[in-house]
Motif scaffolding. Structure first.
Motif, PDB file in Angstrom:
ATOM      1  N   PHE A 119     -13.427  -9.056  18.911  1.00 55.28           N
ATOM      2  CA  PHE A 119     -12.581  -9.616  17.862  1.00 55.28           C
ATOM      3  C   PHE A 119     -13.122  -9.221  16.494  1.00 55.28           C
ATOM      4  N   ASP A 120     -14.428  -9.305  16.307  1.00 58.80           N
ATOM      5  CA  ASP A 120     -15.042  -8.928  15.040  1.00 58.80           C
ATOM      6  C   ASP A 120     -14.865  -7.435  14.776  1.00 58.80           C
ATOM      7  N   ALA A 121     -14.981  -6.600  15.796  1.00 62.23           N
ATOM      8  CA  ALA A 121     -14.815  -5.161  15.620  1.00 62.23           C
ATOM      9  C   ALA A 121     -13.382  -4.837  15.192  1.00 62.23           C
ATOM     10  N   GLY A 122     -12.417  -5.527  15.777  1.00 61.01           N
ATOM     11  CA  GLY A 122     -11.024  -5.312  15.390  1.00 61.01           C
ATOM     12  C   GLY A 122     -10.775  -5.712  13.950  1.00 61.01           C
ATOM     13  N   MET A 123     -11.339  -6.838  13.551  1.00 61.02           N
ATOM     14  CA  MET A 123     -11.187  -7.285  12.163  1.00 61.02           C
ATOM     15  C   MET A 123     -11.891  -6.321  11.208  1.00 61.02           C
ATOM     16  N   LEU A 124     -13.077  -5.869  11.599  1.00 58.50           N
ATOM     17  CA  LEU A 124     -13.816  -4.929  10.764  1.00 58.50           C
ATOM     18  C   LEU A 124     -13.032  -3.626  10.597  1.00 58.50           C
ATOM     19  N   GLU A 125     -12.469  -3.131  11.693  1.00 59.69           N
ATOM     20  CA  GLU A 125     -11.686  -1.901  11.619  1.00 59.69           C
ATOM     21  C   GLU A 125     -10.500  -2.057  10.670  1.00 59.69           C
ATOM     22  N   GLU A 126      -9.805  -3.174  10.766  1.00 58.05           N
ATOM     23  CA  GLU A 126      -8.650  -3.401   9.899  1.00 58.05           C
ATOM     24  C   GLU A 126      -9.073  -3.499   8.432  1.00 58.05           C
ATOM     25  N   GLU A 127     -10.191  -4.177   8.164  1.00 58.34           N
ATOM     26  CA  GLU A 127     -10.677  -4.278   6.785  1.00 58.34           C
ATOM     27  C   GLU A 127     -11.069  -2.903   6.244  1.00 58.34           C
ATOM     28  N   LEU A 128     -11.685  -2.078   7.078  1.00 55.86           N
ATOM     29  CA  LEU A 128     -12.048  -0.729   6.644  1.00 55.86           C
ATOM     30  C   LEU A 128     -10.813   0.120   6.375  1.00 55.86           C
ATOM     31  N   ARG A 129      -9.781  -0.022   7.198  1.00 53.29           N
ATOM     32  CA  ARG A 129      -8.523   0.709   6.958  1.00 53.29           C
ATOM     33  C   ARG A 129      -7.912   0.308   5.617  1.00 53.29           C
ATOM     34  N   GLN A 130      -7.897  -0.996   5.348  1.00 55.42           N
ATOM     35  CA  GLN A 130      -7.321  -1.470   4.092  1.00 55.42           C
ATOM     36  C   GLN A 130      -8.137  -0.970   2.903  1.00 55.42           C
ATOM     37  N   ALA A 131      -9.461  -0.989   3.026  1.00 55.03           N
ATOM     38  CA  ALA A 131     -10.311  -0.511   1.936  1.00 55.03           C
ATOM     39  C   ALA A 131     -10.092   0.983   1.695  1.00 55.03           C
ATOM     40  N   ALA A 132      -9.998   1.760   2.764  1.00 55.02           N
ATOM     41  CA  ALA A 132      -9.771   3.201   2.615  1.00 55.02           C
ATOM     42  C   ALA A 132      -8.415   3.476   1.992  1.00 55.02           C
ATOM     43  N   ALA A 133      -7.406   2.689   2.346  1.00 52.20           N
ATOM     44  CA  ALA A 133      -6.067   2.895   1.783  1.00 52.20           C
ATOM     45  C   ALA A 133      -6.065   2.633   0.278  1.00 52.20           C
ATOM     46  N   VAL A 134      -6.891   1.710  -0.173  1.00 53.33           N
ATOM     47  CA  VAL A 134      -6.942   1.378  -1.596  1.00 53.33           C
ATOM     48  C   VAL A 134      -7.866   2.337  -2.354  1.00 53.33           C
ATOM     49  N   LEU A 135      -9.058   2.590  -1.798  1.00 54.32           N
ATOM     50  CA  LEU A 135     -10.072   3.369  -2.505  1.00 54.32           C
ATOM     51  C   LEU A 135      -9.892   4.885  -2.383  1.00 54.32           C
ATOM     52  N   ASP A 136      -9.361   5.348  -1.259  1.00 51.12           N
ATOM     53  CA  ASP A 136      -9.212   6.780  -1.035  1.00 51.12           C
ATOM     54  C   ASP A 136      -7.915   7.050  -0.269  1.00 51.12           C
ATOM     55  N   PRO A 137      -6.761   6.835  -0.916  1.00 52.22           N
ATOM     56  CA  PRO A 137      -5.488   7.000  -0.205  1.00 52.22           C
ATOM     57  C   PRO A 137      -5.208   8.467   0.120  1.00 52.22           C
ATOM     58  N   VAL A 138      -4.454   8.681   1.186  1.00 47.95           N
ATOM     59  CA  VAL A 138      -4.034  10.029   1.574  1.00 47.95           C
ATOM     60  C   VAL A 138      -2.950  10.476   0.590  1.00 47.95           C
ATOM     61  N   PRO A 139      -3.126  11.656  -0.036  1.00 45.81           N
ATOM     62  CA  PRO A 139      -2.092  12.138  -0.966  1.00 45.81           C
ATOM     63  C   PRO A 139      -0.755  12.292  -0.250  1.00 45.81           C
ATOM     64  N   ALA A 140       0.326  11.977  -0.944  1.00 50.42           N
ATOM     65  CA  ALA A 140       1.666  12.024  -0.351  1.00 50.42           C
ATOM     66  C   ALA A 140       2.001  13.426   0.153  1.00 50.42           C
ATOM     67  N   GLU A 141       1.579  14.467  -0.576  1.00 54.41           N
ATOM     68  CA  GLU A 141       1.863  15.849  -0.161  1.00 54.41           C
ATOM     69  C   GLU A 141       1.166  16.177   1.154  1.00 54.41           C
ATOM     70  N   LEU A 142      -0.092  15.739   1.291  1.00 51.75           N
ATOM     71  CA  LEU A 142      -0.836  15.992   2.517  1.00 51.75           C
ATOM     72  C   LEU A 142      -0.225  15.225   3.683  1.00 51.75           C
ATOM     73  N   GLN A 143       0.204  14.020   3.422  1.00 56.28           N
ATOM     74  CA  GLN A 143       0.846  13.232   4.471  1.00 56.28           C
ATOM     75  C   GLN A 143       2.149  13.894   4.929  1.00 56.28           C
ATOM     76  N   GLN A 144       2.923  14.456   3.995  1.00 64.80           N
ATOM     77  CA  GLN A 144       4.171  15.134   4.357  1.00 64.80           C
ATOM     78  C   GLN A 144       3.886  16.402   5.160  1.00 64.80           C
ATOM     79  N   ILE A 145       2.834  17.135   4.792  1.00 63.29           N
ATOM     80  CA  ILE A 145       2.457  18.333   5.550  1.00 63.29           C
ATOM     81  C   ILE A 145       2.083  17.949   6.977  1.00 63.29           C
TER      82      ILE A 145
END
Length: 169
Positions: free
Chosen positions: A27-53
């Motif tokens: 349960f803690d690992a799942g929560m940690l993974e989700e928190e890391l995903r949210q942090a990465a989305a805010v701090l280092d988002p995938v550029p829209a052009e790269l996502q479209q490619i």
């Protein structure tokens, strides 16, 4: 801690039945993974052009698609005409019994699917979404968006999917 509880003395964390209790850790690992995903989305988002490619590349991963081979390119195979500077580029692709003739100009493209048949055609290129085209009953199609950079065509004819080689406009 009691002296007569054998699980207290076991450093591995196994309980009396020999099973390892990991419910809380998972349960803690799942929560940690989700928190890391949210942090990465805010701090280092995938550029829209790269996502479209990436989306376009995945869209090309069609296991049923046949790759149409370039059999004629006027830049390579045709003789130059003296004095003519703005000649259209003529391309011919072939995949099995399907042939696609395409004329690329500064104004866009036009072509025909042979044997003549209706088809849905998507012009793929770069980070922008593909431009949808429709071939009529005679297999003719036109697109008024000028091509720039690498491009390919994806044709859906009946149950078949054909993707041309990538070329530079």
């Amino acid at each position: 801690m009691s002296d007569d509880d054998p699980s207290d003395d076991d450093p591995s964390g196994d309980n009396a039945s020999g099973e390892h209790d990991r419910g809380d850790e998972e349960f803690d690992a799942g929560m940690l993974e989700e928190e890391l995903r949210q942090a990465a989305a805010v701090l280092d988002p995938v550029p829209a052009e790269l996502q479209q490619i990436a989306v376009d590349a995945y869209a090309l991963h069609d296991l049923d698609a046949r790759v149409a081979e370039l059999t004629f390119d006027s830049l390579v195979d045709a003789l130059p005409v003296r004095g003519v500077t703005d000649t259209p580029r003529m391309l011919t692709f072939r995949a099995g019994d399907v042939t696609v003739d395409v004329e690329v100009t500064a104004q866009g493209l036009m072509g025909q699917v042979l044997p003549p048949q209706p088809a849905r055609i998507e012009v793929l290129g770069g980070p922008r979404p593909g431009s949808p085209l429709t071939a009529d009953d005679l297999g003719r199609f036109t697109g008024d968006v000028p091509l720039s950079g690498p491009f390919a065509l994806r044709l859906r004819t009946g149950g078949d999917v054909v993707v041309t080689e990538w070329l530079r406009a």
